[in-house]
Motif scaffolding. Structure first.
Motif, PDB file in Angstrom:
ATOM      1  N   VAL A   1      -7.042  10.824  -1.813  1.00  0.00           N
ATOM      2  CA  VAL A   1      -5.778  10.157  -2.128  1.00  0.00           C
ATOM      3  C   VAL A   1      -4.866  11.101  -2.897  1.00  0.00           C
ATOM      4  O   VAL A   1      -5.308  11.744  -3.854  1.00  0.00           O
ATOM      5  CB  VAL A   1      -6.021   8.873  -2.961  1.00  0.00           C
ATOM      6  CG1 VAL A   1      -4.766   8.011  -2.986  1.00  0.00           C
ATOM      7  CG2 VAL A   1      -7.201   8.071  -2.415  1.00  0.00           C
TER       8      VAL A   1
ATOM      9  N   CYS B   1      -8.677   3.038  -3.448  1.00  0.00           N
ATOM     10  CA  CYS B   1      -9.097   4.018  -2.441  1.00  0.00           C
ATOM     11  C   CYS B   1      -9.929   5.145  -3.067  1.00  0.00           C
ATOM     12  O   CYS B   1     -10.890   5.622  -2.466  1.00  0.00           O
ATOM     13  CB  CYS B   1      -7.893   4.599  -1.711  1.00  0.00           C
ATOM     14  SG  CYS B   1      -7.061   3.397  -0.646  1.00  0.00           S
TER      15      CYS B   1
ATOM     16  N   THR C   1       0.862  -1.189   0.000  1.00  0.00           N
ATOM     17  CA  THR C   1       0.000   0.000   0.000  1.00  0.00           C
ATOM     18  C   THR C   1       0.892   1.231   0.000  1.00  0.00           C
ATOM     19  O   THR C   1       2.105   1.130  -0.117  1.00  0.00           O
ATOM     20  CB  THR C   1      -0.893   0.033   1.259  1.00  0.00           C
ATOM     21  OG1 THR C   1      -0.054   0.189   2.410  1.00  0.00           O
ATOM     22  CG2 THR C   1      -1.713  -1.237   1.404  1.00  0.00           C
TER      23      THR C   1
ATOM     24  N   ASN D   1      -1.704   6.564   5.925  1.00  0.00           N
ATOM     25  CA  ASN D   1      -3.147   6.719   5.819  1.00  0.00           C
ATOM     26  C   ASN D   1      -3.707   7.163   7.161  1.00  0.00           C
ATOM     27  O   ASN D   1      -3.008   7.135   8.176  1.00  0.00           O
ATOM     28  CB  ASN D   1      -3.837   5.465   5.264  1.00  0.00           C
ATOM     29  CG  ASN D   1      -3.933   4.341   6.256  1.00  0.00           C
ATOM     30  OD1 ASN D   1      -3.404   4.402   7.371  1.00  0.00           O
ATOM     31  ND2 ASN D   1      -4.585   3.276   5.864  1.00  0.00           N
TER      32      ASN D   1
ATOM     33  N   ASP E   1      -5.221   9.065   2.351  1.00  0.00           N
ATOM     34  CA  ASP E   1      -4.231   8.064   1.975  1.00  0.00           C
ATOM     35  C   ASP E   1      -3.220   8.734   1.056  1.00  0.00           C
ATOM     36  O   ASP E   1      -3.596   9.334   0.054  1.00  0.00           O
ATOM     37  CB  ASP E   1      -4.953   6.922   1.227  1.00  0.00           C
ATOM     38  CG  ASP E   1      -4.120   5.667   1.148  1.00  0.00           C
ATOM     39  OD1 ASP E   1      -3.059   5.710   0.505  1.00  0.00           O
ATOM     40  OD2 ASP E   1      -4.539   4.650   1.714  1.00  0.00           O
TER      41      ASP E   1
END
Lengths: 197, 197
Positions: free
Chosen positions: B124, B117, B76, B80, B89
């Motif tokens: 994001v 996301c 990932t 976040n 994120d």
């Protein structure tokens, strides 16, 4: 089957023999997260184990090897992510106890983190596995915080009877094994008090 | 001072001599996250470095020592968290380039994670530090994804001119050093297109 089972949140599949598969509660949660991710239902990952790296070797022509490192205490919960635009944050805990859930596995800063997330409108909870009883519960974090901070509760544990009342029992399924999103749907769609402290 | 600076997002403090303090861009983001956390404005933590633990020694009367472990690729982004009920994120990247931001530091699954996301209404983005130019940008993830997937863009980089146009330049402050929440406020309050893919 428990008489406390809330049919509303229960999958139709037969309860698998959880303890006979050589998988841990954590494995089952990870499987559930992978299922939800693959179905584009939610994005939840377990955070890596926090490690303090002291020494690393860089041998020629092969991968770097960490040769000295120590475990650090986690400063947050183990899982967080995103579901239908909502921030979700949870911890998974297992106990062999039959009558209560002991809080000694939590750290002060984990409780603090859960409080902070509740203050910012996160969906925060604990998934509890009573391994002897083979029962799984979704417990909103506010109850954990309440018991953690209670001065009367010297044992620092939450009675199973309370969890049955204020939590949500989840019957284990096949995919996902632990269908915790169904409870979140209940909160979000029905405006339950998950956001209250 | 840059002529492209958007005054709206700029703190009033003098730009600190970023490169002279022996701190990395990551340190500055961590300081900013700590500041936001201490002021109860947002809850953002850097995820621990993913490590594959192979061997652990448990000496008597002292802490467990990891004696063999390997770095794993992150699945990932690094950061976040939660801001005003919104899931945020992001990834932080540094480049010495002066005219473009190279995408070679991203992995396929990081881009995939950012897309996932965005699909679930997360906020994001990428924070980019042009170290030679001493300029910092907040770039919504959709632009990174667009350039990553572009077949015409063989170099796999985003020109600075594009970033100046579609991103938001952040002047470094004292506390927080990187005031990225101000840009998120802009999105949330003004309904900008951060949620669009």
């Amino acid at each position: 089957m428990s008489k406390h089972l809330k049919k509303e949140f229960v999958t139709k599949t037969k309860q698998p023999s959880f303890s006979n598969r050589g998988m841990s509660f954590e494995d089952y949660i990870n499987q559930s997260n992978e299922y939800y991710l693959s179905k584009e239902m939610a994005i939840v990952h377990k955070k890596p184990t926090p490690v303090q790296i002291v020494h690393v070797n860089y041998p020629k022509r092969s991968a770097a090897v960490i040769t000295e490192a120590y475990f650090r205490e986690a400063s947050t919960t183990d899982y967080n992510g995103l579901y239908k635009g909502h921030y979700i944050d949870f911890e998974a805990k297992e106990t062999k106890n039959k009558t209560s859930f002991p809080l000694h596995n939590f750290h002060d800063h984990q409780i603090k983190h859960m409080k902070q997330c509740l203050n910012q409108q996160g969906v925060v909870f604990v998934l509890i596995w009573f391994s002897t009883l083979q029962r799984c519960f979704f417990l909103p974090a506010k109850h954990v915080i309440e018991y953690w901070e209670s001065k009367e509760n010297k044992r620092k544990s939450i009675p199973l009877k309370v969890i049955e009342k204020v939590g949500y029992e989840l019957e284990l399924g096949i995919a996902p094994i632990i269908p915790y999103l169904t409870v979140i749907d209940h909160y979000i769609l029905k405006g339950d008090s998950v956001y209250e402290k």
